[in-house]
Design a protein around this motif. Structure first.
Motif, mmCIF file in Angstrom:
data_model
loop_
_atom_site.group_PDB
_atom_site.id
_atom_site.type_symbol
_atom_site.label_atom_id
_atom_site.label_comp_id
_atom_site.label_asym_id
_atom_site.label_seq_id
_atom_site.Cartn_x
_atom_site.Cartn_y
_atom_site.Cartn_z
ATOM 1 N N GLN A 271 0.694 -1.161 -0.441
ATOM 2 C CA GLN A 271 -0.243 -0.303 -0.258
ATOM 3 C C GLN A 271 1.087 1.244 -0.375
ATOM 4 O O GLN A 271 0.408 1.810 -0.705
ATOM 5 C CB GLN A 271 -0.757 0.124 1.333
ATOM 6 N N LEU A 272 1.900 0.908 1.067
ATOM 7 C CA LEU A 272 2.643 2.495 1.077
ATOM 8 C C LEU A 272 3.354 2.243 -0.245
ATOM 9 O O LEU A 272 3.676 3.620 -0.678
ATOM 10 C CB LEU A 272 3.403 2.661 2.203
ATOM 11 N N LEU A 273 3.705 1.186 -0.367
ATOM 12 C CA LEU A 273 4.819 1.569 -2.298
ATOM 13 C C LEU A 273 4.387 1.716 -3.401
ATOM 14 O O LEU A 273 4.521 3.149 -3.774
ATOM 15 C CB LEU A 273 4.663 -0.265 -2.318
ATOM 16 N N ASP A 274 2.529 1.734 -3.661
ATOM 17 C CA ASP A 274 2.111 2.298 -4.051
ATOM 18 C C ASP A 274 1.617 4.074 -4.002
ATOM 19 O O ASP A 274 1.846 4.809 -5.095
ATOM 20 C CB ASP A 274 0.889 1.168 -4.865
ATOM 21 N N ALA A 275 1.928 4.016 -3.050
ATOM 22 C CA ALA A 275 1.440 5.598 -2.729
ATOM 23 C C ALA A 275 2.728 6.211 -2.782
ATOM 24 O O ALA A 275 2.297 7.418 -3.456
ATOM 25 C CB ALA A 275 1.234 5.833 -0.813
ATOM 26 N N ARG A 276 4.490 5.965 -2.120
ATOM 27 C CA ARG A 276 4.694 6.874 -3.127
ATOM 28 C C ARG A 276 5.225 6.864 -4.161
ATOM 29 O O ARG A 276 6.046 7.390 -4.338
ATOM 30 C CB ARG A 276 6.047 5.752 -1.987
ATOM 31 N N ALA A 277 5.054 5.591 -5.150
ATOM 32 C CA ALA A 277 4.905 5.811 -5.703
ATOM 33 C C ALA A 277 3.944 7.123 -6.706
ATOM 34 O O ALA A 277 4.856 7.669 -7.623
ATOM 35 C CB ALA A 277 4.380 4.048 -7.625
ATOM 36 N N GLU A 278 3.198 6.983 -6.171
ATOM 37 C CA GLU A 278 2.522 8.498 -6.512
ATOM 38 C C GLU A 278 3.170 10.269 -6.582
ATOM 39 O O GLU A 278 2.726 10.511 -7.095
ATOM 40 C CB GLU A 278 0.907 7.671 -6.380
ATOM 41 N N VAL A 279 3.252 9.762 -5.697
ATOM 42 C CA VAL A 279 4.504 11.092 -5.439
ATOM 43 C C VAL A 279 5.437 11.413 -6.153
ATOM 44 O O VAL A 279 6.057 12.350 -6.604
ATOM 45 C CB VAL A 279 4.922 10.708 -3.623
ATOM 46 N N VAL A 280 6.317 10.583 -6.559
ATOM 47 C CA VAL A 280 7.360 10.251 -7.391
ATOM 48 C C VAL A 280 6.483 10.372 -9.223
ATOM 49 O O VAL A 280 6.805 11.730 -9.412
ATOM 50 C CB VAL A 280 8.005 9.003 -7.653
ATOM 51 N N ARG A 281 5.332 9.672 -8.841
ATOM 52 C CA ARG A 281 4.204 10.074 -10.597
ATOM 53 C C ARG A 281 4.096 11.733 -10.585
ATOM 54 O O ARG A 281 4.438 12.309 -11.611
ATOM 55 C CB ARG A 281 3.436 9.881 -10.719
ATOM 56 N N ALA A 282 3.447 12.417 -9.662
ATOM 57 C CA ALA A 282 3.735 13.468 -9.199
ATOM 58 C C ALA A 282 4.874 14.590 -8.989
ATOM 59 O O ALA A 282 4.239 15.919 -10.030
ATOM 60 C CB ALA A 282 2.888 14.224 -7.744
ATOM 61 N N PHE A 283 6.058 14.073 -8.933
ATOM 62 C CA PHE A 283 7.288 15.220 -8.772
ATOM 63 C C PHE A 283 7.726 14.822 -10.310
ATOM 64 O O PHE A 283 7.419 16.707 -10.538
ATOM 65 C CB PHE A 283 8.065 14.270 -8.019
ATOM 66 N N PHE A 284 7.203 14.120 -10.868
ATOM 67 C CA PHE A 284 8.027 14.024 -12.809
ATOM 68 C C PHE A 284 6.913 14.747 -13.258
ATOM 69 O O PHE A 284 6.779 15.796 -14.081
ATOM 70 C CB PHE A 284 8.227 12.808 -13.455
ATOM 71 N N GLU A 285 5.018 14.919 -13.178
ATOM 72 C CA GLU A 285 4.575 15.722 -13.525
ATOM 73 C C GLU A 285 4.724 16.714 -13.920
ATOM 74 O O GLU A 285 3.603 17.236 -14.610
ATOM 75 C CB GLU A 285 3.132 14.914 -13.344
ATOM 76 N N HIS A 286 5.341 18.136 -12.961
ATOM 77 C CA HIS A 286 5.324 19.161 -12.162
ATOM 78 C C HIS A 286 6.844 19.144 -12.545
ATOM 79 O O HIS A 286 7.166 20.313 -12.070
ATOM 80 C CB HIS A 286 5.151 19.088 -11.106
ATOM 81 N N GLY A 287 7.364 18.640 -13.532
ATOM 82 C CA GLY A 287 8.623 18.969 -14.288
ATOM 83 C C GLY A 287 10.196 18.805 -13.466
ATOM 84 O O GLY A 287 11.358 19.092 -13.020
ATOM 85 N N GLY A 288 9.723 17.860 -12.100
ATOM 86 C CA GLY A 288 10.699 17.207 -11.511
ATOM 87 C C GLY A 288 12.061 16.532 -11.964
ATOM 88 O O GLY A 288 11.330 16.313 -13.301
ATOM 89 N N GLY A 289 13.129 16.818 -11.258
ATOM 90 C CA GLY A 289 14.608 16.319 -12.138
ATOM 91 C C GLY A 289 15.574 15.445 -10.922
ATOM 92 O O GLY A 289 14.611 13.938 -10.659
ATOM 93 N N LEU A 290 15.406 15.899 -9.938
ATOM 94 C CA LEU A 290 16.047 15.219 -9.109
ATOM 95 C C LEU A 290 16.316 14.157 -7.888
ATOM 96 O O LEU A 290 14.879 15.090 -7.053
ATOM 97 C CB LEU A 290 17.444 16.193 -8.284
ATOM 98 N N VAL A 291 16.088 12.836 -7.751
ATOM 99 C CA VAL A 291 15.747 12.574 -6.404
ATOM 100 C C VAL A 291 16.658 12.226 -5.322
ATOM 101 O O VAL A 291 17.771 11.689 -6.392
ATOM 102 C CB VAL A 291 14.758 11.207 -7.344
#
Lengths: 232, 309
Positions: free
Chosen positions: B64-84
């Motif tokens: 459940q939390l693995l998928d929740a964090r994947a959504e965080v990463v998705r939002a990050f890149f959808e909003h132009g993110g780069g460095l993790v």
């Protein structure tokens, strides 16, 4: 300023509150209804302690330390915290210690009739831990699905054990048996404080009450030069 | 005027976002969409808002939390993110990034930053190889020596790996204001591309020597603990409203804007790496990387304002 002074409590806890609550929830989802069995065994240990059957009370405390050590620490908590295996083996060691005390019960100093201050405080702490602790999550915590239960989760296991030990042991045996549960109460409270959890100080408060009562009993015992008793 | 402008911009972003989501095949990551970028050594640019993973991405094997964090990463890149940014010290965070990238695909804008730590003992390459397996990436863009642990040995190997093209950039890290003298010596004496340090509106000691030195040497700077581990923003937004003058001067809508814009508007700063568990906070953070930014005079006013609270 030295490097150590720059550290804060949360720097040692590598996860956030929601991750910890979810860990508790996963354990509950996976092991329900083992909770009922665990609490029943804890209650049996308390009743046996109050009736003077100290050997069986010690034997019945041990499984809770094995299950919370192996299931909680070594299996689940180890996913989040590198120190969890150490905690897990500490819990297993406590189970071995309790069984050892049960085996040698005849030759270690124990409490006489289960009455007086220590019995009242021990009983209250144990009953609250067995039946009240799960309600913390339901009332002031994140919800009933995250409830912590004796035998599965370490905090109520440690607190209930402290209560039973206060009822049945005295002298060096008591202090030795209290060591790991007390240490865990300190670690448990610090962990909960680091994630800003409601009721974070409950384990620490319980351990402090037990330690205070144990000291008071020791002083009283020394003053009265009360003879020690052994299990027959 | 600024409100009108921001409403129009928001409308454009909303329509643009819906259109992008509708027409672009999965996995889709928007371009930086107005997110500011800063130059990094060797060419190229990084968006000024990155993503940290300390505490927030250590979720173990919980699906459940693995998928929740994947959504965080998705939002990050959808909003132009780069460095993790992650570390082997962050528990399962590298595995969680691996899960997210496996689920979402690897966006072109990904700039993967990892760390090596103690004990070195000849394990630098082994540590990096293990981490790249966990992330599921062929190579890291940046590998940093975590908190200067065994830094001489690690740095020698990292420099060689960079020369061989196995990693793109080399860096060192510290946090909480620790060991600045040593950081300064390494910045002066060694050829490094990045330095990561703690910088936020309440921890500004690096402004005296480290940030000017980074500018002078052309070293990119990553600011960790932009919210001071979360306590800064939590405490400030619980008790105080964002001042009105901040909205007028740099279109500041919330405390995330206020605190992050302060950091990334410093000329020596390349990127701030707030960590979060929530998609709405990622979006809030990413918006803070858009123009307008506070001027030097406004930055001084921001410092005085926070000190007065």
């Amino acid at each position: 300023m030295s490097d150590w002074q720059t550290y804060r409590l949360e720097d040692f806890i590598p996860f956030t509150a929601d991750i910890y609550w979810r860990l508790l929830e996963r354990i509950n989802e996976t092991f329900w209804p083992l909770h009922i069995v665990a609490v029943s065994i804890g209650l049996a240990a308390l009743l046996l302690a109050l009736r003077g059957n100290k050997r069986m009370a010690l034997v019945l405390l041990a499984p809770a330390w094995l299950t919370s050590g192996i299931l909680f620490h070594l299996t689940y908590y180890a996913e989040l915290n590198w120190a969890a295996p150490w905690f897990g083996w500490g819990f297993v060691a406590q189970a071995v210690l309790l069984l050892t005390f049960a085996f040698f019960a005849g030759s270690i100093r124990t409490q006489g009739p289960s009455k007086g201050l220590s019995a009242w405080i021990g009983t209250t702490i144990t009953v609250v831990s067995l039946f009240g602790y799960p309600l913390i999550a339901a009332t002031i915590g994140p919800g009933l699905s995250h409830a912590e239960t004796y035998g599965l989760h370490p905090d109520p296991t440690a607190i209930a054990t402290l209560g039973v030990l206060l009822i049945i042991l005295r002298g060096p045996a008591l202090w030795l048996a209290l060591t790991i549960p007390t240490l865990w109460c300190v670690i448990g409270s610090l962990t909960l404080m680091a994630i800003d959890a409601t009721g974070a100080l409950i384990p620490l408060a319980a351990a402090t009450i037990i330690a205070g009562t144990a000291i008071a009993c020791s002083i009283q015992s020394a003053a009265q030069n009360h003879p020690s008793r052994s299990i027959n | 005027m600024s409100h009108l402008h921001s409403r129009r911009t928001a409308l454009k972003l909303l329509v643009g976002g819906i259109a992008a989501a509708w027409f672009t095949p999965h996995p889709s990551f928007a371009d930086s969409g107005g997110l500011l970028r800063k130059a990094i050594p060797g060419g190229g640019h990084l968006p000024v808002i990155g993503l940290g993973t300390w505490r927030t991405f250590n979720v173990g094997r919980d699906p459940q939390l693995l998928d929740a964090r994947a959504e965080v990463v998705r939002a990050f890149f959808e909003h132009g993110g780069g460095l993790v940014d992650s570390s082997p010290m962050y528990g399962s965070a590298p595995d969680v990034m691996g899960h997210a990238l496996d689920k979402l695909g690897k966006p072109d804008s990904l700039y993967a930053a990892e760390k090596v730590w103690s004990p070195a003992g000849g394990s630098t390459r082994e540590q990096i190889s293990d981490l790249s397996d966990r992330w599921g990436v062929d190579r890291f863009d940046l590998v940093q020596v975590h908190n200067l642990t065994d830094w001489r040995e690690h740095l020698d190997v990292l420099k060689q790996m960079k020369a061989d093209g196995e990693i793109a950039h080399v860096g060192i890290t510290t946090s909480h204001g620790r060991r600045h003298d040593q950081i300064e010596r390494i910045m002066r004496e060694h050829d490094i591309d990045f330095v990561q340090l703690t910088y936020n509106i309440t921890h500004r000691r690096v402004e005296d020597r480290l940030l000017p030195l980074a500018q002078e040497k052309g070293i990119a700077v990553i600011a960790n603990r932009p919210y001071d581990g979360g306590s800064l923003i939590k405490n400030i937004q619980r008790r105080h409203e964002v001042p009105e003058w901040a909205a007028e001067e740099f279109d500041c809508r919330n405390w995330a804007d206020f605190l992050l814009k302060f950091i990334v508007s410093h000329p020596a700063l390349t990127c701030a790496i707030p960590a979060t568990t929530r998609v709405e906070h990622v979006i809030e953070n990413m918006r803070a990387g858009h123009d307008p930014m506070p001027t030097p005079a406004t930055r001084e006013r921001m410092i005085r304002h926070v000190a007065s609270l």
